[in-house]
Design an enzyme around this catalytic site. Structure first.
Site, PDB file in Angstrom:
ATOM      1  N   ASN A  26       0.837  -1.201   0.000  1.00  0.00           N
ATOM      2  CA  ASN A  26       0.000   0.000   0.000  1.00  0.00           C
ATOM      3  C   ASN A  26       0.869   1.247   0.000  1.00  0.00           C
ATOM      4  OD1 ASN A  26      -0.153  -1.177   2.927  1.00  0.00           O
ATOM      5  ND2 ASN A  26      -0.863   0.918   3.276  1.00  0.00           N
ATOM      6  N   ASP A  27       0.861   2.103   1.002  1.00  0.00           N
ATOM      7  CA  ASP A  27       1.450   3.440   0.914  1.00  0.00           C
ATOM      8  C   ASP A  27       2.915   3.440   0.478  1.00  0.00           C
ATOM      9  OD1 ASP A  27      -0.938   3.787   2.230  1.00  0.00           O
ATOM     10  OD2 ASP A  27      -0.101   4.931   3.889  1.00  0.00           O
ATOM     11  N   ASP A 142       2.642   8.999  10.423  1.00  0.00           N
ATOM     12  CA  ASP A 142       3.162   9.371   9.104  1.00  0.00           C
ATOM     13  C   ASP A 142       4.114  10.567   9.151  1.00  0.00           C
ATOM     14  OD1 ASP A 142       1.323   7.411   8.416  1.00  0.00           O
ATOM     15  OD2 ASP A 142      -0.196   8.864   7.755  1.00  0.00           O
ATOM     16  N   GLU A 197      -4.146  12.184   6.769  1.00  0.00           N
ATOM     17  CA  GLU A 197      -2.947  11.411   7.051  1.00  0.00           C
ATOM     18  C   GLU A 197      -1.966  11.589   5.896  1.00  0.00           C
ATOM     19  OE1 GLU A 197      -3.995   7.317   7.546  1.00  0.00           O
ATOM     20  OE2 GLU A 197      -4.912   7.122   5.570  1.00  0.00           O
ATOM     21  N   TRP A 275      -9.303   2.198  -0.174  1.00  0.00           N
ATOM     22  CA  TRP A 275      -9.601   1.353   0.995  1.00  0.00           C
ATOM     23  C   TRP A 275     -11.021   0.805   0.985  1.00  0.00           C
ATOM     24  CZ3 TRP A 275      -6.073  -1.059   3.252  1.00  0.00           C
ATOM     25  CH2 TRP A 275      -4.820  -0.503   3.530  1.00  0.00           C
TER      26      TRP A 275
END
Length: 473
Positions: A26-27, A142, A197, A275
């Site tokens: 993911n990120d 983060d 975020e 998501w």
């Protein structure tokens, strides 16, 4: 949504977007450029997050380098950023790569941590005095550091998703001389109550002016989208003067910029997913794709500072052949000027300038097969660009995530300009020289490679249409 797995697990594996050879992604994390190499760390591990690592010299062909920041029995390694410590401010050595990341504890609390590499990412060590910012609460994550030139020290932005008794929700700003000891400076608050975020903060010039602005990137949790906040930063506080939605598609999230880019402008990449359905999408043994890296620039548009976004210049270097080149061609309803063109490629770069003239709509159909297509429609009446993937193949059907739209006025000369990047599982649109973008996943059958163009309600003119086949070297 429906799911139909391919016979071949690599049917949808992208050609020029990064995806893991196996497992979850993911990120993007720790994006940094150093000694001719782009480093991309990223969230790996579907159930317990860690940092895996990939490298590239051209942003298109990536080599996986394995796990670099592990999770432990009680702490997962959540998202964060990276810097090059050229002056050895942290006392780890000159030109050390220093990473800031969130420690997500099994009890839900989150604190901020440090790791570093003295061999340009080959090995990464966690700092023995972690955490660098303590916390007894959750939803605090983060961290992303950057060098602040006016006072030759470091700043860091961290997201406090939900406020506490002592701190409001928003993006917190910290300062440090050494990357290890951090002091709280301020909070950039969201007056509308959005939860943010994955922040980044950097300065960009306003093209063809003597001005500059600071850009804060945040990801909106509620909408699973990315925003560019344009404003001013004095080293202590950030103040926004405009907020711009970064992308109008469903699959652009957790964007981050590369630290220490080798050229003018900022390079940004994001996770290409959402998501709302990421956990349920096709799973042929690997899951997760990054968008194409894009360059962002600021332009003065009628007195307002706006963001323009372009595919990284390296994409054009993949153009191996011109499949078709049309110019000054009038298209009437029920006519397709590409009908006799054999596309045959699953990876394309389409550049089109169209004058809608008296047509109500003009439409591109891409990833087209006998019964499938992804539809891109420009509505001249409402000045909107629509994308429809309800009949694009596996998984997406006629539900809330099947169609999306974005406002798009014609250019001053009355045309609309589109650049359409197609890979095996994605369609990325850059409209009117990067003024608007739209990113969406699709899962077409292998044989769905066609492209067609049409108009409805009147004639349109294709001023120029070039279709390139793409191939990584």
């Amino acid at each position: 949504m429906t799911q139909k797995l391919p016979l071949n697990p690599n049917q949808w594996r992208p050609e020029y977007h990064f995806s893991p050879s196996e497992g979850w992604l993911n990120d993007p994390n720790g994006l940094v450029y150093c000694d001719g190499v782009y480093h991309m760390f990223y969230q790996a591990g579907e159930h317990r997050r860690r940092w895996d690592h990939a490298t590239s010299e051209d942003l298109l062909s990536w080599s996986e380098q394995g796990t670099k920041i592990q999770d432990t029995q009680s702490v997962q390694s959540f998202s964060g950023g990276a810097v090059v410590d050229r002056g050895d401010t942290a006392d780890f050595g000159e030109n050390t790569l220093v990473f800031t990341y969130t420690g997500h504890h099994d009890d839900g609390t989150e604190d901020q941590r440090l790791a570093y590499s003295t061999d340009i990412g080959d090995t990464v060590r966690t700092y023995n005095a972690n955490p660098i910012i303590e916390s007894a609460t959750g939803d605090f994550r983060d961290p992303n550091a950057f060098w602040y030139e006016p006072d030759a020290s470091w700043r860091m932005v961290v997201s406090r998703v939900e406020g506490t008794r002592d701190r409001p929700a928003g993006i917190e700003v910290y300062s440090s001389d050494n990357l290890r000891d951090w002091a709280y400076e301020s909070t950039y608050r969201d007056t509308d109550g959005e939860e943010w975020e994955c922040p980044s903060l950097f300065e960009l010039p306003v093209e063809r002016t003597a001005e500059s602005r600071w850009v804060m990137i945040v990801s909106s949790i509620e909408n699973c989208s990315v925003e560019y906040h344009i404003g001013h930063f004095n080293g202590t506080e950030f103040v926004a003067e405009d907020v711009i939605l970064a992308d109008y598609g469903y699959d652009f999230y957790a964007a981050q910029n590369w630290e220490n880019p080798p050229r003018h402008g900022e390079l940004v990449v994001s996770w290409m997913n959402n998501w709302a359905y990421a956990d349920n999408g096709p799973n042929p043994g690997w899951r997760g794709v990054m968008t194409i890296p894009r360059t962002i620039a600021l332009h003065n548009v009628n007195g307002d500072v706006k963001v323009h976004q372009y595919p990284a210049a390296e994409v054009a270097r993949m153009r191996k052949n011109v499949i078709t080149d049309l110019s000054q061609e009038t298209v009437v309803p029920d006519e397709n000027p590409l009908e006799q063109v054999d596309i045959g490629n699953r990876t394309l770069d389409i550049v089109a300038t169209v004058d809608p003239r008296n047509a109500d709509t003009v439409e591109f159909r891409v990833c087209e097969g006998r019964t499938q297509a992804s539809s891109i429609v420009y509505d001249t009446v409402n000045e909107e660009l629509h994308f429809d993937r309800t009949n694009a193949g596996a998984f997406f059907d006629n539900d809330a995530y099947g169609t999306t739209s974005m406002p798009l006025k014609l250019r001053e000369d009355g045309t609309v300009k589109l650049r359409i990047l197609i890979d095996r599982c994605s369609v990325e649109l850059f409209a009117n020289d990067g003024r608007r973008t739209m990113t969406n996943l699709v899962y077409p059958d292998r044989e769905s490679t066609g492209v067609s163009f049409s108009s409805e309600g009147g004639a349109a003119e294709v001023e120029r249409l070039m279709v390139y086949g793409l191939e990584t070297s």
